[in-house]
Design a protein around this motif. Structure first.
Motif, PDB file in Angstrom:
ATOM      1  N   ILE A 420       4.643 -11.888 -13.440  1.00 24.81           N
ATOM      2  CA  ILE A 420       3.802 -10.789 -12.963  1.00 24.81           C
ATOM      3  C   ILE A 420       4.380 -10.325 -11.629  1.00 24.81           C
ATOM      4  N   ASP A 421       4.546  -9.018 -11.448  1.00 23.76           N
ATOM      5  CA  ASP A 421       5.193  -8.543 -10.228  1.00 23.76           C
ATOM      6  C   ASP A 421       4.303  -8.772  -9.004  1.00 23.76           C
ATOM      7  N   PHE A 422       4.927  -8.773  -7.829  1.00 25.94           N
ATOM      8  CA  PHE A 422       4.269  -9.162  -6.579  1.00 25.94           C
ATOM      9  C   PHE A 422       3.036  -8.306  -6.287  1.00 25.94           C
ATOM     10  N   ASP A 423       3.180  -6.990  -6.363  1.00 26.89           N
ATOM     11  CA  ASP A 423       2.066  -6.106  -6.008  1.00 26.89           C
ATOM     12  C   ASP A 423       0.877  -6.294  -6.944  1.00 26.89           C
ATOM     13  N   THR A 424       1.154  -6.493  -8.231  1.00 25.58           N
ATOM     14  CA  THR A 424       0.069  -6.719  -9.189  1.00 25.58           C
ATOM     15  C   THR A 424      -0.622  -8.047  -8.914  1.00 25.58           C
ATOM     16  N   ALA A 425       0.172  -9.073  -8.608  1.00 27.89           N
ATOM     17  CA  ALA A 425      -0.401 -10.385  -8.297  1.00 27.89           C
ATOM     18  C   ALA A 425      -1.291 -10.312  -7.059  1.00 27.89           C
ATOM     19  N   LEU A 426      -0.834  -9.583  -6.041  1.00 33.12           N
ATOM     20  CA  LEU A 426      -1.630  -9.428  -4.822  1.00 33.12           C
ATOM     21  C   LEU A 426      -2.931  -8.689  -5.119  1.00 33.12           C
ATOM     22  N   ALA A 427      -2.852  -7.649  -5.934  1.00 36.01           N
ATOM     23  CA  ALA A 427      -4.056  -6.890  -6.291  1.00 36.01           C
ATOM     24  C   ALA A 427      -5.061  -7.778  -7.021  1.00 36.01           C
ATOM     25  N   HIS A 428      -4.569  -8.654  -7.907  1.00 31.15           N
ATOM     26  CA  HIS A 428      -5.457  -9.585  -8.612  1.00 31.15           C
ATOM     27  C   HIS A 428      -6.113 -10.552  -7.629  1.00 31.15           C
ATOM     28  N   ALA A 429      -5.345 -11.034  -6.660  1.00 30.62           N
ATOM     29  CA  ALA A 429      -5.896 -11.953  -5.654  1.00 30.62           C
ATOM     30  C   ALA A 429      -6.994 -11.270  -4.848  1.00 30.62           C
ATOM     31  N   GLN A 430      -6.766 -10.012  -4.481  1.00 26.47           N
ATOM     32  CA  GLN A 430      -7.778  -9.275  -3.718  1.00 26.47           C
ATOM     33  C   GLN A 430      -9.020  -9.016  -4.563  1.00 26.47           C
ATOM     34  N   ALA A 431      -8.820  -8.678  -5.827  1.00 21.82           N
ATOM     35  CA  ALA A 431      -9.956  -8.398  -6.712  1.00 21.82           C
ATOM     36  C   ALA A 431     -10.821  -9.632  -6.925  1.00 21.82           C
ATOM     37  N   ASN A 432     -10.200 -10.819  -6.853  1.00 18.15           N
ATOM     38  CA  ASN A 432     -10.935 -12.069  -7.063  1.00 18.15           C
ATOM     39  C   ASN A 432     -11.469 -12.670  -5.763  1.00 18.15           C
ATOM     40  N   GLY A 433     -11.275 -11.965  -4.647  1.00 15.63           N
ATOM     41  CA  GLY A 433     -11.793 -12.457  -3.369  1.00 15.63           C
ATOM     42  C   GLY A 433     -10.948 -13.539  -2.738  1.00 15.63           C
ATOM     43  N   PHE A 434      -9.674 -13.675  -3.176  1.00 12.65           N
ATOM     44  CA  PHE A 434      -8.790 -14.707  -2.639  1.00 12.65           C
ATOM     45  C   PHE A 434      -7.836 -14.160  -1.580  1.00 12.65           C
ATOM     46  N   ALA A 435      -7.887 -12.847  -1.336  1.00  9.62           N
ATOM     47  CA  ALA A 435      -7.005 -12.231  -0.339  1.00  9.62           C
ATOM     48  C   ALA A 435      -7.774 -11.162   0.417  1.00  9.62           C
ATOM     49  N   GLU A 436      -7.433 -11.009   1.699  1.00 12.40           N
ATOM     50  CA  GLU A 436      -8.065  -9.995   2.531  1.00 12.40           C
ATOM     51  C   GLU A 436      -7.554  -8.604   2.153  1.00 12.40           C
ATOM     52  N   ALA A 437      -8.291  -7.592   2.605  1.00  7.51           N
ATOM     53  CA  ALA A 437      -7.831  -6.220   2.391  1.00  7.51           C
ATOM     54  C   ALA A 437      -6.472  -6.011   3.055  1.00  7.51           C
ATOM     55  N   GLY A 472       7.101 -16.995   5.379  1.00  2.54           N
ATOM     56  CA  GLY A 472       6.137 -16.805   4.303  1.00  2.54           C
ATOM     57  C   GLY A 472       6.771 -16.498   2.964  1.00  2.54           C
ATOM     58  N   ILE A 473       6.058 -15.710   2.146  1.00  2.70           N
ATOM     59  CA  ILE A 473       6.520 -15.452   0.776  1.00  2.70           C
ATOM     60  C   ILE A 473       6.944 -14.001   0.569  1.00  2.70           C
ATOM     61  N   VAL A 474       6.983 -13.220   1.638  1.00  2.00           N
ATOM     62  CA  VAL A 474       7.406 -11.823   1.512  1.00  2.00           C
ATOM     63  C   VAL A 474       8.836 -11.776   0.972  1.00  2.00           C
ATOM     64  N   GLY A 475       9.052 -10.963  -0.042  1.00  2.00           N
ATOM     65  CA  GLY A 475      10.383 -10.817  -0.614  1.00  2.00           C
ATOM     66  C   GLY A 475      10.635 -11.657  -1.846  1.00  2.00           C
ATOM     67  N   VAL A 476       9.743 -12.603  -2.147  1.00  2.00           N
ATOM     68  CA  VAL A 476       9.910 -13.420  -3.356  1.00  2.00           C
ATOM     69  C   VAL A 476       9.618 -12.556  -4.582  1.00  2.00           C
ATOM     70  N   THR A 477      10.451 -12.659  -5.591  1.00  6.75           N
ATOM     71  CA  THR A 477      10.280 -11.842  -6.793  1.00  6.75           C
ATOM     72  C   THR A 477       9.850 -12.700  -7.979  1.00  6.75           C
ATOM     73  N   ALA A 478       9.345 -12.019  -8.994  1.00  8.04           N
ATOM     74  CA  ALA A 478       8.926 -12.711 -10.209  1.00  8.04           C
ATOM     75  C   ALA A 478      10.104 -13.393 -10.885  1.00  8.04           C
ATOM     76  N   SER A 479      11.273 -12.771 -10.843  1.00  9.09           N
ATOM     77  CA  SER A 479      12.444 -13.372 -11.489  1.00  9.09           C
ATOM     78  C   SER A 479      12.853 -14.659 -10.776  1.00  9.09           C
ATOM     79  N   LYS A 509       7.133 -23.188   4.976  1.00 13.19           N
ATOM     80  CA  LYS A 509       8.220 -22.527   4.256  1.00 13.19           C
ATOM     81  C   LYS A 509       8.129 -22.841   2.771  1.00 13.19           C
ATOM     82  N   LEU A 510       8.906 -22.099   1.987  1.00 16.01           N
ATOM     83  CA  LEU A 510       8.925 -22.286   0.539  1.00 16.01           C
ATOM     84  C   LEU A 510       9.695 -23.549   0.174  1.00 16.01           C
ATOM     85  N   HIS A 511       9.158 -24.275  -0.811  1.00 16.25           N
ATOM     86  CA  HIS A 511       9.818 -25.460  -1.345  1.00 16.25           C
ATOM     87  C   HIS A 511       9.817 -25.378  -2.864  1.00 16.25           C
TER      88      HIS A 511
END
Length: 582
Positions: A420-437, A472-479, A509-511
């Motif tokens: 699932i692409d990053f922007d869609t995943a973020l939108a799902h997190a926000q819709a579920n109350g797991f991420a701030e606006a 953080g995780i900025v720049g990480v892709t689905a691939s 950091k990412l592991h």
């Protein structure tokens, strides 16, 4: 006795209906925050057992068939409690009597428990903070359902506690055992602080099953009888009998100002409303008076008469407690500091505030026997991270902490692994109350870094110099994430800190973690924490770290702790006037 496990029994006088489940959750969470794993033994909701007996006796005379039908009452309340715990962010599992290996012999409706698969329960307590077990139910050697007699959940709880070498607390609608019925004013009933099994059998049969008392006496087993949320209890053991010097806790509703009515604030408000005996909400501060604020799942809406856009109401309005959920540094910092100077207690989940320059001014309010400032919810959502780290640091010292601390990032990384692409995943997190606006602080690792700083402070002390690297995780892709998954690994944002050569070093950091790593098992918004103590002990915690109900539960955990601290001080006649140092 194993001090790390407690068996809590909730009878139908406590869980009268499904609406009473939050009271049980609060009590269970109280024990988890104190560092104990919990086995919750539940009775059926009030009236259900009688109803089921009447239903089954109308269609069959077979006692085992009757027992199987009646057992559904405990199974219903047990599964609903487990589901409610999970929804509130607590790692819980329902274990039925058959799974627990609870065997009994005797008459189908008056059986006596004889064996238990204790190792099975111990194994699952390593993976879960709470196991919910139905009381009153067992199985005979032929696998048929049998019952342990009226009030048999008391016997279930004591039998489990004995076999697990655990502490046992029977929770009733009274704060202990009394000489006579305390509901009858003319009795002038006195509460026992300590009570022998023998005396309990003579007078305690009204609230404790006699067969359970006989079991405890024959095995030399001590246990407590108490009320949900109370500091008071009666210890039942070999005696001698002792009348309590403090008969009751004097409970007056606490006046509360709630700062913020967003995702978390609305959840906190719902908790406060269901306990009018404990809380009186006198003001709710919001940014926009016209914004709709309705919580459909709880069927509530804040009345406009309580709303204000002036955050200084937290200081000027008559109140005892301020709950801050607006976040950020300003005006939160000034308001919280001013409220504390006025002698008001403050509970907050604002990790940005506690990790900021404001801490120099706020720190002194977070210490002592009755700290005015509590912020356990700032780290881990429902997971009691700071409480556990602080306790381990005090008793054994802490060597290292590794953790998944940001539910938003973990949710997104899980989605990326599913392509699932990053922007869609973020939108799902926000819709579920797991991420701030505005999720910036989450995505760049700053939120996790603040939490890690609070953990390091609890683990290694205020004076420790903390070196921290953050990515953080900025720049990480689905691939990228899916390729890591194909290699049998999990991509996780890990926060870690340890003391080395006189310095405390940390990194976010990412592991790429192997499946065998405890942290790799964190799914969606879940947080996981692994703490290595100075004595070699490894403590692992897991639960939901984001969302309305997990964070609200943690805030209420701090609130209830503040109330209990105050009652203890009042009982000891040690209440000191608040010092105002403006």
């Amino acid at each position: 006795m194993n001090p790390s496990i407690v068996v809590l029994k909730f009878g139908s006088s406590v869980l009268q209906t499904e609406a009473d489940l939050p009271q049980a959750i609060d009590e269970i969470y109280r024990e988890w925050r104190a560092g104990r794993r919990v086995i919750a033994v539940v009775s059926a909701f009030a009236g259900v057992t009688d109803q089921r007996f009447a239903q089954t006796r109308a269609v069959t005379n077979d006692l085992h068939e009757q027992a199987a039908w009646v057992a559904g009452g405990e199974e219903e309340s047990g599964t609903k409690l487990a589901a409610a715990l999970i929804a509130n962010g607590v790692s819980a599992r329902y274990v039925d009597a058959r799974e627990a290996g609870l065997r009994a012999h005797g008459e189908p409706h008056e059986s006596t428990p004889v064996s238990l698969n204790a190792s099975y329960l111990h194994d699952h307590l390593r993976d879960h903070a709470v196991l919910v077990v139905p009381g009153f139910i067992a199985h005979d050697i032929q696998g048929r359902t049998v019952l342990l007699g009226r009030g048999g959940s008391d016997l279930t709880a004591l039998f489990l506690a004995k076999n697990l070498e655990a502490r046992c607390r029977l929770l009733k609608d009274v704060d202990g055992v009394y000489e006579s019925d305390p509901a009858v004013v003319e009795n002038h009933a006195q509460r026992f602080n300590r009570l022998s099994w023998r005396t309990a059998l003579e007078i305690g049969g009204r609230i404790i099953q006699p067969r359970a008392l006989q079991f405890a006496q024959s095995h030399g087993q001590s246990f407590e009888v108490a009320c949900v949320g109370s500091n008071l209890s009666t210890l039942v053991d070999h005696g001698p009998d002792e009348i309590a010097t403090v008969l009751h806790e004097n409970i007056q509703p606490v006046r509360v100002v709630l700062l913020g009515l967003g995702t978390v604030g609305l959840g906190v408000y719902a908790h406060l409303l269901r306990r009018p005996d404990l809380f009186q909400v006198v003001r709710i501060v919001v940014r926009d008076l016209d914004k709709p604020r309705r919580l459909d799942e709880a069927n509530l809406e804040a009345p406009k008469s309580l709303l204000s856009i002036d955050p200084w109401d937290a200081v000027t309005q008559p109140a005892d407690l301020v709950i801050e959920t607006i976040g950020g540094l300003e005006p939160a910092g000034e308001i919280v500091h001013a409220a504390l100077l006025r002698g008001r207690a403050v509970v907050t989940a604002n990790k940005a505030l506690i990790a900021s320059r404001w801490w120099e001014k706020l720190a002194r309010f977070a210490t002592g026997k009755q700290p005015l400032l509590k912020f356990g919810a700032a780290v881990g959502g429902a997971v009691p991270v700071l409480e556990t780290v602080s306790a381990l640091a005090h008793h054994a010292g802490v060597v290292q902490v590794r953790a998944i601390l940001n539910g938003t990032c973990n949710f997104i990384l899980d989605a990326l692994e599913q392509r699932i692409d990053f922007d869609t995943a973020l939108a799902h997190a926000q819709a579920n109350g797991f991420a701030e606006a505005d999720p910036h602080d989450d995505l760049v690792g700053l939120d996790a870094a603040r939490k890690l700083e609070l953990i390091a402070r609890a683990a290694f002390g205020e004076a420790s110099h903390f070196e921290l690297n953050v990515r953080g995780i900025v720049g990480v892709t689905a691939s990228q994430a899916s390729l890591v998954r194909e290699e049998g690994l999990s991509l996780k944002l890990v926060g870690a800190c340890e003391r080395s050569e006189g310095h405390v070093r940390g990194a976010v950091k990412l592991h790429e973690l192997p499946a065998s790593d405890f942290l790799a098992g964190a799914r969606a918004e879940q947080n996981r924490v692994e703490i290595v103590a100075g004595n070699g002990q490894i403590v692992r915690l897991a639960g939901k770290g984001a969302g309305r109900w997990p964070t609200a539960l943690s805030i209420l955990g701090d609130v209830h702790e503040y109330l209990r601290d105050g009652r203890i001080a009042a009982a000891d006649e040690q209440v000191q006037p608040a010092v105002v140092n403006a």
